[in-house]
Enzyme design. Structure first.
Site, mmCIF file in Angstrom:
data_model
loop_
_atom_site.group_PDB
_atom_site.id
_atom_site.type_symbol
_atom_site.label_atom_id
_atom_site.label_comp_id
_atom_site.label_asym_id
_atom_site.label_seq_id
_atom_site.Cartn_x
_atom_site.Cartn_y
_atom_site.Cartn_z
ATOM 1 N N HIS A 67 0.793 -1.226 0.267
ATOM 2 C CA HIS A 67 -0.475 0.085 0.353
ATOM 3 C C HIS A 67 1.053 1.360 0.276
ATOM 4 C CE1 HIS A 67 0.930 -0.115 4.103
ATOM 5 N NE2 HIS A 67 0.426 1.072 4.279
HETATM 6 C C1 UD1 Z 1 -2.118 5.562 5.564
HETATM 7 C C2 UD1 Z 1 -0.844 5.781 6.548
HETATM 8 C C3 UD1 Z 1 0.021 4.793 6.763
HETATM 9 C C4 UD1 Z 1 -0.848 3.686 7.039
HETATM 10 C C5 UD1 Z 1 -1.993 2.594 6.161
HETATM 11 C C6 UD1 Z 1 -2.701 1.613 6.837
HETATM 12 C C7 UD1 Z 1 -0.863 8.158 6.743
HETATM 13 C C8 UD1 Z 1 0.334 8.941 5.812
HETATM 14 N N1 UD1 Z 1 -0.557 6.983 6.265
HETATM 15 O O1 UD1 Z 1 -2.175 4.886 4.260
HETATM 16 O O2 UD1 Z 1 1.213 5.496 7.027
HETATM 17 O O3 UD1 Z 1 0.428 2.603 7.230
HETATM 18 O O4 UD1 Z 1 -2.851 4.556 6.923
HETATM 19 O O5 UD1 Z 1 -3.689 1.582 5.606
HETATM 20 O O6 UD1 Z 1 -1.627 8.251 7.705
HETATM 21 N N2 UD1 Z 1 -9.062 4.798 1.136
HETATM 22 C C9 UD1 Z 1 -10.276 4.312 0.948
HETATM 23 N N3 UD1 Z 1 -10.650 4.041 2.600
HETATM 24 C C10 UD1 Z 1 -10.564 4.868 3.316
HETATM 25 C C11 UD1 Z 1 -9.573 5.136 3.498
HETATM 26 C C12 UD1 Z 1 -8.327 4.568 2.234
HETATM 27 O O7 UD1 Z 1 -10.470 3.796 -0.259
HETATM 28 O O8 UD1 Z 1 -11.434 3.975 3.860
HETATM 29 C C13 UD1 Z 1 -8.660 5.333 -0.159
HETATM 30 C C14 UD1 Z 1 -8.547 6.666 -0.370
HETATM 31 O O9 UD1 Z 1 -8.551 6.240 -2.130
HETATM 32 C C15 UD1 Z 1 -7.479 7.447 -0.194
HETATM 33 C C16 UD1 Z 1 -6.496 6.088 0.348
HETATM 34 O O10 UD1 Z 1 -7.092 5.281 0.483
HETATM 35 O O11 UD1 Z 1 -7.224 8.511 -0.975
HETATM 36 C C17 UD1 Z 1 -5.301 6.801 1.238
HETATM 37 O O12 UD1 Z 1 -5.564 6.876 2.104
HETATM 38 P P1 UD1 Z 1 -4.897 7.415 3.397
HETATM 39 O O13 UD1 Z 1 -5.959 7.151 4.894
HETATM 40 O O14 UD1 Z 1 -4.247 9.151 3.098
HETATM 41 O O15 UD1 Z 1 -3.410 6.896 3.570
HETATM 42 P P2 UD1 Z 1 -3.367 5.219 3.458
HETATM 43 O O16 UD1 Z 1 -2.241 4.942 2.242
HETATM 44 O O17 UD1 Z 1 -4.162 4.505 3.831
#
Ligand code: UD1
Length: 384
Positions: free
Chosen positions: A215
């Site tokens: 991820h």
């Molecule tokens: C976040 C954390 C990372 C952790 C990971 C575990 C930060 C900077 N990153 O990364 O350290 O290892 O979580 O999973 O805080 N999205 C969904 N559903 C959700 C949440 C996110 O579809 O419930 C998708 C969206 O497109 C979003 C993308 O994932 O834009 C990224 O989500 P985000 O929470 O920004 O970062 P993660 O990659 O999940």
């Protein structure tokens, strides 16, 4: 529900993203047992998909949050700012003795910054880890959260050196072990049998399987990186089928790059994001794990499963020096060479690091109570 106990003994605990849920579960339970401190739980909503939330709360027996900020996704700036804006009134209403944050996600830094500026003591669990790679958003979150923290709990000795180098007094730092491994100890007996999870996928492959999770932006955001990475793993899958629970972020990137249908091949067993008991079962029974997750580097070390870490660096070096992890990066040749090595040698054996014994949260609750001057339950029964 707001705690009605004396406000100076409330610990405001924050969670936002999936790995936070795993870390907070044993802490909440230890605070309940300790008795003199009360937890108030705030969920920022950084992760909102049921697949990344509900099953974790259920599997880990986490009480329903006292407040939810429902911030959702956004750029780092927007997400961090929105958490700060929505968190301030919660902090004002809760008036806690301390804010407790875990890990390195945006929710960790955003809430620590609000509390520090309001003079509320900040407690950071899993402090002092450094990848020395500031292109990772988590590294920025770690450095800044530690600078804002008054009490820092660390999982491995190298974190003590990292914090000392950054000018953080040793008197603020405690080496207590790893709460993620506490959660593992508590739940492993209830882990889902892989046969159940892989029922729709033709069952558990007779000669075993590897587990893949991906991820990190550095692996999934650029199709020029993601495509050859996936091909290298598909080559492994010809010998050892690869079970791949796909993170929503990764699914979106695979779709955008037109790569999703490459997974519909016998080398892969694709799953939606799985719950905590599911991943525990999958990893415990795997022959090999390939991952860019921080948590899985630690969990494979605790379970004695060889792990190829698909990153150029790690903030958890004890998983390399003592554990079962090998740093491989994301280049196809390096992945192929590391897999050959695994086939030849059976992979790294490793040992479980000191204090990764399932009792870290207990130590945290005791240290926190002592630090706040709260009497330890059972020791001072007549105290106010
Ligand atoms: C976040 C954390 C990372 C952790 C990971 C575990 C930060 C900077 N990153 O990364 O350290 O290892 O979580 O999973 O805080 N999205 C969904 N559903 C959700 C949440 C996110 O579809 O419930 C998708 C969206 O497109 C979003 C993308 O994932 O834009 C990224 O989500 P985000 O929470 O920004 O970062 P993660 O990659 O999940």
């Amino acid at each position: 529900m707001m705690n009605s106990g004396s406000p100076e003994r409330v610990i405001l605990c924050v969670v936002g993203a999936r790995p936070n849920f795993v870390k907070i579960a044993p802490i909440l339970s230890a605070l309940r047992t300790e008795g003199s401190l009360r937890a108030y739980l705030c969920h920022t909503g950084q992760h909102y998909d049921p697949e990344l939330n509900d099953s974790f709360f259920r599997d880990l027996d986490i009480p329903s949050p006292d407040s939810r900020l429902e911030v959702g996704s956004g750029s780092h700036a927007i997400q961090t700012a929105e958490i700060m804006r929505r968190f301030e009134p919660v902090l004002d209403a809760c008036r806690p003795a301390a804010l407790l944050v875990v890990g390195d996600v945006n929710s960790t830094l955003a809430t620590a910054l609000v509390a520090a500026k309001k003079g509320v003591p900040v407690v950071h669990v899993e402090a002092g880890l450094r990848s020395f790679d500031r292109t990772m958003p988590e590294e920025i979150n770690r450095i800044l959260t530690d600078q804002l923290s008054d009490l820092l709990f660390v999982t491995e000795p190298v974190a003590l050196d990292n914090l000392a180098r950054e000018g953080i007094p040793a008197s603020r730092v405690r080496l207590v072990g790893n709460v993620m491994i506490d959660a593992l100890h508590r739940q492993i007996a209830m882990a889902t049998p892989p046969s159940q999870l892989l029922e729709q996928q033709g069952g558990v492959p007779p000669d075993g399987y590897a587990v893949l999770t991906l991820h990190r932006p550095s692996n999934v955001d650029d199709p020029a990186v993601l495509r050859p990475l996936l091909e290298a793993i598909r080559t492994i899958g010809r010998q050892l089928p690869v079970v791949f629970p796909v993170h929503p972020r990764t699914k979106a990137r695979l779709e955008a790059a037109g790569l999703l249908d490459r997974l519909a091949s016998p080398e892969f067993r694709v799953l939606p994001p799985v719950g905590y008991l599911d991943i525990l079962g999958l990893v415990r029974d795997a022959r090999l794990v390939l991952t860019d997750s921080g948590g899985l580097q630690e969990e494979t070390t605790a379970l004695g499963i060889p792990c190829l870490t698909l990153r150029d660096n790690t903030e958890r070096p004890i998983t390399l020096s003592e554990g079962t992890s090998t740093l491989v990066g994301n280049r196809p040749e390096a992945i192929a060479a590391a897999y050959d090595d695994f086939r030849r040698t059976g992979g790294k054996r490793g040992r479980v690091p000191a204090l990764w014994d399932g009792r870290a949260a207990e130590r945290i609750a005791a240290e926190l109570a002592a630090w706040l001057g709260a009497p330890l339950a059972g020791k001072h029964p007549s105290s106010p």
